[in-house]
Design a protein around this motif. Structure first.
Motif, PDB file in Angstrom:
ATOM      1  N   SER A 231       0.134   5.711  -0.505  1.00  0.00           N
ATOM      2  CA  SER A 231      -0.644   4.665   0.356  1.00  0.00           C
ATOM      3  C   SER A 231       0.184   4.211   1.365  1.00  0.00           C
ATOM      4  O   SER A 231       1.663   4.689   1.455  1.00  0.00           O
ATOM      5  CB  SER A 231      -0.935   3.597  -0.587  1.00  0.00           C
ATOM      6  N   LYS A 232      -0.390   3.563   2.413  1.00  0.00           N
ATOM      7  CA  LYS A 232       0.555   3.119   3.418  1.00  0.00           C
ATOM      8  C   LYS A 232       1.709   2.198   3.090  1.00  0.00           C
ATOM      9  O   LYS A 232       2.687   2.131   3.491  1.00  0.00           O
ATOM     10  CB  LYS A 232      -0.365   2.565   4.685  1.00  0.00           C
ATOM     11  N   GLU A 233       1.333   1.298   1.814  1.00  0.00           N
ATOM     12  CA  GLU A 233       2.115   0.192   1.362  1.00  0.00           C
ATOM     13  C   GLU A 233       3.448   1.163   0.438  1.00  0.00           C
ATOM     14  O   GLU A 233       4.494   0.927   0.694  1.00  0.00           O
ATOM     15  CB  GLU A 233       1.469  -0.409   0.252  1.00  0.00           C
ATOM     16  N   GLU A 234       3.079   2.169   0.108  1.00  0.00           N
ATOM     17  CA  GLU A 234       4.078   3.251  -0.734  1.00  0.00           C
ATOM     18  C   GLU A 234       5.121   3.900   0.467  1.00  0.00           C
ATOM     19  O   GLU A 234       6.196   3.796  -0.005  1.00  0.00           O
ATOM     20  CB  GLU A 234       3.596   4.549  -1.576  1.00  0.00           C
ATOM     21  N   ILE A 235       4.523   4.366   1.475  1.00  0.00           N
ATOM     22  CA  ILE A 235       5.142   4.755   2.656  1.00  0.00           C
ATOM     23  C   ILE A 235       6.093   3.724   3.190  1.00  0.00           C
ATOM     24  O   ILE A 235       7.338   4.174   3.401  1.00  0.00           O
ATOM     25  CB  ILE A 235       4.169   5.675   3.522  1.00  0.00           C
TER      26      ILE A 235
ATOM     27  N   ALA B   6       7.024   1.027   1.839  1.00  0.00           N
ATOM     28  CA  ALA B   6       8.324   0.733   0.704  1.00  0.00           C
ATOM     29  C   ALA B   6       9.268   1.763   1.021  1.00  0.00           C
ATOM     30  O   ALA B   6      10.507   1.570   0.954  1.00  0.00           O
ATOM     31  CB  ALA B   6       7.532   0.346  -0.442  1.00  0.00           C
ATOM     32  N   GLN B   7       8.616   3.030   0.765  1.00  0.00           N
ATOM     33  CA  GLN B   7       9.927   4.127   0.988  1.00  0.00           C
ATOM     34  C   GLN B   7      10.873   4.045   1.996  1.00  0.00           C
ATOM     35  O   GLN B   7      12.040   4.086   2.112  1.00  0.00           O
ATOM     36  CB  GLN B   7       9.257   5.500   0.801  1.00  0.00           C
ATOM     37  N   SER B   8       9.996   3.827   3.515  1.00  0.00           N
ATOM     38  CA  SER B   8      10.690   3.683   4.807  1.00  0.00           C
ATOM     39  C   SER B   8      11.683   2.450   4.377  1.00  0.00           C
ATOM     40  O   SER B   8      13.002   2.630   4.996  1.00  0.00           O
ATOM     41  CB  SER B   8       9.879   3.535   5.642  1.00  0.00           C
ATOM     42  N   LYS B   9      11.446   1.533   4.120  1.00  0.00           N
ATOM     43  CA  LYS B   9      12.326   0.207   4.060  1.00  0.00           C
ATOM     44  C   LYS B   9      13.550   0.327   3.059  1.00  0.00           C
ATOM     45  O   LYS B   9      14.654  -0.292   3.421  1.00  0.00           O
ATOM     46  CB  LYS B   9      11.496  -0.969   3.688  1.00  0.00           C
TER      47      LYS B   9
END
Length: 79
Positions: free
Chosen positions: A65-69, A71-74
């Motif tokens: 999900s965009k939220e997972e992406i 979070a991974q980026s952060k």
């Protein structure tokens, strides 16, 4: 620690001197090492994004999900 001799262009040398004069760093060597650390960290982030893009190109779009992406980026930025 390994010693190196490097040359700088006048504008780069002036910028380095200004940073040391402002007491942001205690020496040019400290500043150059910090810049290299930052570049290495950025390269890790670039490699991660590149791997994700290559995976997407080879296997289709990610199911993250965009939220997972995000979070991974952060986590990569803080990591």
């Amino acid at each position: 620690m390994a010693r190196q001799s490097i040359s700088f262009t006048k504008p780069n040398d002036q910028w380095l001197k200004e940073q040391v004069d402002k007491e942001e760093y205690s020496s040019k060597s400290e500043l150059v090492n910090d810049l290299i650390r930052q570049a290495r960290k950025q390269q890790v982030q670039i490699d991660w994004v590149k791997a994700k893009l290559e995976k997407a190109e080879n296997r289709g779009f990610t199911s993250d999900s965009k939220e997972e992406i995000l979070a991974q980026s952060k986590s990569m930025l803080n990591g």
